[in-house]
Design a protein around this motif. Structure first.
Motif, PDB file in Angstrom:
ATOM      1  N   VAL A  96       0.843  -1.189   0.000  1.00 19.56           N
ATOM      2  CA  VAL A  96       0.000   0.000   0.000  1.00 19.56           C
ATOM      3  C   VAL A  96       0.878   1.237   0.000  1.00 19.56           C
ATOM      4  O   VAL A  96       0.642   2.196  -0.714  1.00 19.56           O
ATOM      5  N   HIS A 273      -7.628  -0.302  -0.770  1.00 18.50           N
ATOM      6  CA  HIS A 273      -7.114  -1.321   0.146  1.00 18.50           C
ATOM      7  C   HIS A 273      -7.929  -1.357   1.447  1.00 18.50           C
ATOM      8  O   HIS A 273      -8.365  -2.417   1.893  1.00 18.50           O
ATOM      9  N   GLU A 317      -0.826  -8.599  -2.359  1.00 12.87           N
ATOM     10  CA  GLU A 317      -1.484  -7.710  -1.392  1.00 12.87           C
ATOM     11  C   GLU A 317      -2.940  -8.141  -1.177  1.00 12.87           C
ATOM     12  O   GLU A 317      -3.417  -8.267  -0.038  1.00 12.87           O
ATOM     13  N   GLN A 318      -3.641  -8.396  -2.268  1.00 16.32           N
ATOM     14  CA  GLN A 318      -5.061  -8.762  -2.154  1.00 16.32           C
ATOM     15  C   GLN A 318      -5.242 -10.191  -1.644  1.00 16.32           C
ATOM     16  O   GLN A 318      -6.189 -10.485  -0.908  1.00 16.32           O
ATOM     17  N   GLN A 321      -5.011 -10.165   2.000  1.00 13.84           N
ATOM     18  CA  GLN A 321      -6.222  -9.616   2.639  1.00 13.84           C
ATOM     19  C   GLN A 321      -7.347 -10.635   2.700  1.00 13.84           C
ATOM     20  O   GLN A 321      -8.237 -10.528   3.526  1.00 13.84           O
TER      21      GLN A 321
END
Ligand code: IRN
Ligand code: FE2
Length: 633
Positions: A96, A273, A317-318, A321
């Motif tokens: 991020v 994000h 990153e995703q 999550q």
């Protein structure tokens, strides 16, 4: 007002239990401790109906929900017991900082930056330390399935798909109840009831997927495959970011209340994000995204500046999550782009057009295609499923089934083989705009080239002239393609082609798609699908109005419409409605016919004749008026 209060207020409508309904939980057998939620509707005749329930704990008044903490992580013990993952620092925060945050740095002079900093602070309680497969490992449901392992997710799904209690009774070993259902009308190729072994086998073959990232332990597992209930997806989050977690979560809760099986977060713009943290931590349904949208934000919206590295970091990153499936437009190959030149409507997919622009400007092959195996490595470390994007889908009837569309589809079939080599779960996205007579060919081609991987289509819209009503023009196509074997239908709202859907548009889109999906289930002969129709028809015939409302897809609207002409409670037991009035109610007449036949001791058909003649005389005597205004007095 403190946060839980605000949420409670905002959700008073969305959290209300459905009328006459309560949440029940069916226990697991193979895996102890499973509690599979269903909705039980109590009927006024003492019977009950059990319905598939997508709404999560939100419709359970007993559930203690705090959106700033997130839902209970019910899968965590299952994931931990498998012992094949590690918790690690993760790179999401860093990603991020590298990307999205670069554009909206917390500048004290900039009110927008301040606002975003405040939003990020709200999400602090929702950030989780990610988990991934041990080095070289593979944690996909397909990987387990292929090794013969029945996971808790698989058993959960088996129970969930059996909404007809009697079949469940058989599974649960209730011999007496099971005996009553031997003669059930299930389709020949479908099992009598969905067993965990059947789920495992379908997943192992790639014919079904279970989107369930190990970093989304809050998810209530569900399955997408053509031998299961047809599922629907609702898209949210394409509007500007709202000001609070509560508002964003409310959109999600609203969508699942009306039956969305999956939700895709298509957010663009700032703060993607954080918004995603809010949504995933509070979502009991799988969440999908299109990562190229965020990657594009990271390069300031300039498609040419995209790179594999930026995209790869966005995927990780995703995945950290907890996104359950990614739309990846890897089939938009360089040589296919010229095939769209003479189309009526060119390239209409957002992701497809971004990649086409990148390919053209660099004159290089799509980096998603060239890096596909590396993408598989990421997917299998978290169990993110592929939703291979249809970047070249037709955007008008004129372009349906053209060379570009089918060239891409065949490529998606090749990529499916590669994904399966890595045991990565895969589904295939499909159109778009397709006239009715050309729909079947889509399913045929998909089955032929994509090795039975589940098909997931956007409609299709059967005509192009219905802006404002495209939930209808597309639900027609969706019902057809669902019947032919499409496993999941991506909804279209009345605002399609016109603007951003509001709350009511979302509901209209979902109901239209529930109709399409259920119509397909009934036509396919899914073992459990007809039970609800049976219960509702029976209630309708017996004038149990409340039961009729309560069993319907949208009880609120059904009741409201009835109230418009017959608001009084006595009308809710009346043996007629305002459509035909008391004298011309066909259901009332046929009940009278039955009674008459019983009294007279003659066959029903003969009685029908006599009864109809009597009614016909009555009709002529009363002036042959078809519509009788019932509020004359
Ligand atoms: C589904 C089938 N074909 C496309 N979809 C959905 O369309 C896809 O899953 C995503 O939610 C949405 C937007 O995709 P594009 O326009 O980026 O392709
Ligand atoms: Fe369109």
């Amino acid at each position: 007002m403190n946060a839980p209060d605000k949420f409670a207020q905002l959700l008073s409508l969305t959290r209300a239990p459905f009328p006459a309904s309560r949440k029940i939980h069916v226990p697991g057998q193979v895996h102890a401790g499973l509690r599979v939620p269903m909705r039980e509707v109590s009927l006024s005749n003492g019977e009950s109906a059990t319905l598939y329930d997508t709404s999560g704990p939100y419709t359970d008044p007993a559930a203690d929900i705090d959106v700033r903490r997130g839902l209970e992580a019910l899968r965590t013990p299952w994931i931990e017991t498998r012992g094949d993952t590690e918790v690690y620092a993760g790179r999401a925060a860093q990603a991020v900082d590298d990307g999205t945050r670069r554009q909206d740095r917390d500048d004290p002079q900039d009110p927008e930056a301040q606002r975003i900093a405040a939003l990020r602070a709200q999400a602090a309680g929702l950030q989780r330390t990610p988990r991934r497969a041990n080095a070289g490992g593979n944690v996909t449901q397909m990987h387990y399935a292929r090794r013969g392992i029945i996971t808790p997710e698989m058993e959960y799904i088996a129970l969930r798909e059996n909404t007809k209690r009697e079949w469940m009774a058989e599974y649960l070993g209730d011999a007496e109840r099971a005996a009553r259902v031997r003669g059930n009308p299930m389709g020949a190729q479908l099992p009598a009831f969905v067993t965990p072994e059947f789920v495992r086998d379908e997943v192992a073959r790639g014919r079904a997927i279970i989107p369930a990232n190990i970093n989304h332990p809050e998810v209530e597992p569900m399955i997408i495959g053509r031998n299961f209930l047809v599922k629907i997806n609702a898209n949210i989050g394409n509007s500007a970011v709202t000001s609070s977690i509560e508002e964003e979560v409310e959109k999600l809760v609203w969508a699942i209340r009306w039956g969305a099986d999956n939700v895709m977060d298509l957010s663009t713009g700032k703060n993607i994000h954080t918004t995603r943290d809010w949504i995933i931590r509070n979502s009991p349904v799988p969440i999908g995204t299109v990562p190229i949208y965020q990657a594009l934000e990271k390069v300031g919206g300039v498609a040419e500046d995209l790179s594999w590295e930026i995209y790869r970091d966005t995927l990780i990153e995703q995945a950290e999550q907890g996104v359950d499936y990614f739309t990846i437009h890897a089939g938009v190959r360089l040589p296919f782009i010229p095939m769209t030149a003479n189309r009526r409507t060119g390239i209409v997919s957002r992701g497809g057009s971004i990649l086409a622009k990148w390919c053209m400007s660099h004159h290089k092959e799509n980096f998603l295609y060239t890096h596909f195996e590396e993408i598989c490595e990421i997917m299998k470390a978290y169990d993110v499923s592929f939703s291979l994007g249809d970047g070249l889908r037709p955007g008008s009837g004129a372009d349906a089934n053209d060379e570009a569309q089918f060239a891409e589809l065949r490529t998606l079939g090749e990529l499916t083989k590669i994904a399966w080599k890595h045991d990565v779960q895969t589904m295939i996205e499909g159109p778009g705009h397709v006239p009715m007579h050309m729909i079947q060919a889509n399913m045929d081609e998909q089955l032929k080239h994509c090795h039975e991987a589940p098909f997931y289509t956007l409609g299709p819209l059967t005509i192009d002239i219905a802006p404002g009503y495209d939930h209808i023009s597309s639900a027609i196509g969706a019902a057809m393609i669902g019947w032919f074997g499409t496993a999941m239908l991506c909804y279209v709202t009345p605002k399609e082609h016109l603007g951003l859907p509001d709350r009511n548009d979302v509901k209209q889109g979902i109901i239209a798609y529930k109709i399409a999906a259920h119509a397909a289930d009934v036509a396919k002969g899914h073992p459990a699908s007809r039970a609800r129709d049976e219960a509702l028809s029976k209630a309708r015939f017996e004038f149990r109005w409340h039961d009729q409302f309560n069993l319907s897809l949208d009880p609120d609207t059904a009741r409201e419409f009835h109230d418009e002409t017959l608001p009084k409670e006595v009308s809710k037991v009346a043996h007629f409605c305002s459509m035909c009035g008391p004298k011309f109610c066909s259901m009332k007449i046929s009940q009278e016919v039955r009674e008459f036949a019983a009294q007279q001791g003659i066959a029903e058909n003969a009685a029908l004749d006599q009864g109809m003649q009597a009614k016909s005389a009555e009709f002529r005597e009363s002036g042959s008026e078809i519509y009788i205004p019932i509020h004359k007095a």
